[in-house]
Design an enzyme around this catalytic site. Sequence first.
Site, PDB file in Angstrom:
ATOM      1  CG  PHE A 141      -6.478  25.234 -19.211  1.00 25.10           C
ATOM      2  CD1 PHE A 141      -6.627  26.649 -19.104  1.00 25.10           C
ATOM      3  CD2 PHE A 141      -6.274  24.439 -18.104  1.00 25.10           C
ATOM      4  CE1 PHE A 141      -6.807  27.212 -17.879  1.00 25.10           C
ATOM      5  CE2 PHE A 141      -6.435  25.231 -16.741  1.00 25.10           C
ATOM      6  CZ  PHE A 141      -6.780  26.279 -16.640  1.00 25.10           C
ATOM      7  CG  ASP A 169     -17.946  27.473 -24.819  1.00 24.42           C
ATOM      8  OD1 ASP A 169     -18.607  28.581 -25.259  1.00 24.42           O
ATOM      9  OD2 ASP A 169     -16.766  27.832 -24.385  1.00 24.42           O
ATOM     10  CG  HIS A 221     -21.176  29.812 -27.482  1.00 28.63           C
ATOM     11  ND1 HIS A 221     -20.006  30.214 -27.312  1.00 28.63           N
ATOM     12  CD2 HIS A 221     -21.879  30.957 -28.103  1.00 28.63           C
ATOM     13  CE1 HIS A 221     -19.943  31.329 -27.983  1.00 28.63           C
ATOM     14  NE2 HIS A 221     -21.008  31.680 -28.340  1.00 28.63           N
ATOM     15  CG  ASP A 261     -15.290  32.254 -22.649  1.00 31.60           C
ATOM     16  OD1 ASP A 261     -14.702  31.270 -22.926  1.00 31.60           O
ATOM     17  OD2 ASP A 261     -15.759  33.188 -23.446  1.00 31.60           O
TER      18      ASP A 261
END
Length: 425
Positions: A63, A151, A178, A305
């Site tokens: 976000f 990530d 990740h 994602d």
Amino acid sequence: MKLIKNGRLIDPKSNFDGQADLLIDGEKIVKIAPVIVPRPHDEIIDASGKIVAPGLVDIHVHFREPGQTQKETIHTGALAAAAGGFTSVVMMANTNPVLSSPELVRATMELAAQEKIHIHTLASITNEFDGKTLTDFEALLEAGAIGFSDDGIPIKSSRTLKNALDRAKTLNVMLSIHEEDPDLIDQLGVNGSDEVRKNCGIEGAPDVSEYSMIARDLMIAYHCQSPLHIQHLSTGLSVDLVRFAKTLGAPISAEVTPQHFSLTENALDDAGTNAKVNPPLRKSKDIDKIIAGLLDGTIDVIATDHAPHTVKEKAQSLRKSPSGMIGLETSLQLGLTHLVASKHLTLLELIRKMSTNPARLYNLDAGYLAEKGPADLIIFDAQIDQEVPSVFQSRATNSPFIHQKVKGQVVMTLCKGQIVFKKNK
């Protein structure tokens, strides 16, 4: 009270799939029955011909707040989530600054609490994503984080990952990682195949950069017996490795994004930089194995994602443009189109991977429909055909699916018993 009538109710937690009415009082579901007779003051919501299911849960969104609000804000991200049928989301830590301090996590969660859906966040595993120094897990959890991830910046050090897993195990919390080895990558975001090299002149990110790191980390998790979640796997061999590690008894889970079961590397030809994503889109043979992994339970979760970028950023060359695409508002439709309509998964199985399973991983009170349970739910039409629009609730528009034909449409999303999205007629 709100009374939802005449819908086909799907609850993956109880494996219920059938006609039922549902009565909501405040933030809770108070009754589910084949027929509920309305009372004079009930607000009737007619779900005839529609699916009534738990609100979707996305455990992998970006976000961009703080620091990159020109791409997205917590508010616009929440609007996009509601429009896509999501009532709970988990934000990643790669903001600017990175969510490495309790103060920043606390401030971020104060913003999130102002929204109409449930918004959670992960904190970073290492300080400012340095890959070496573990953050203060205890303090970050106390500040409101529900887990940890680096990530976007894979952890290269085996020792760092093992130390993080050991600490996470003592705290009964999960790491979400990740998996792309940067030492094996020339250019992020595009597949390192002969075809892409020929068409784009870019070496790209070969599949070995993903599955080699996954193999290492699965075995470390197995050794530590600490929960580890593999984010957005993209290669067929990655699926095989996760399946193998599960048979050994490793406490692991895995997710796939809609783009990785819907598109191949050829999407770069049509969508350009909007099809540039980490890890990159692969080949049809990889999609076949991903679908097999969804079918047999190797892949537990579908997550978006959701990664917003500005039009200006995506207008750059394939080499310079940032990787990522938005996904909250198209995720359900892509699942209906590529998994359910093609008879790979049932509706119940799709909803399980988009609600019940992701909620379970983080112990969220979400992803199910039951009396005394949360009134977080979605009403959608699973049969309607439409074209993905070019305008979204998200602040960003970087989607390779614009103008594609898809199945399904979210009609209404309710969270905490309140309507947070309603499709205009």
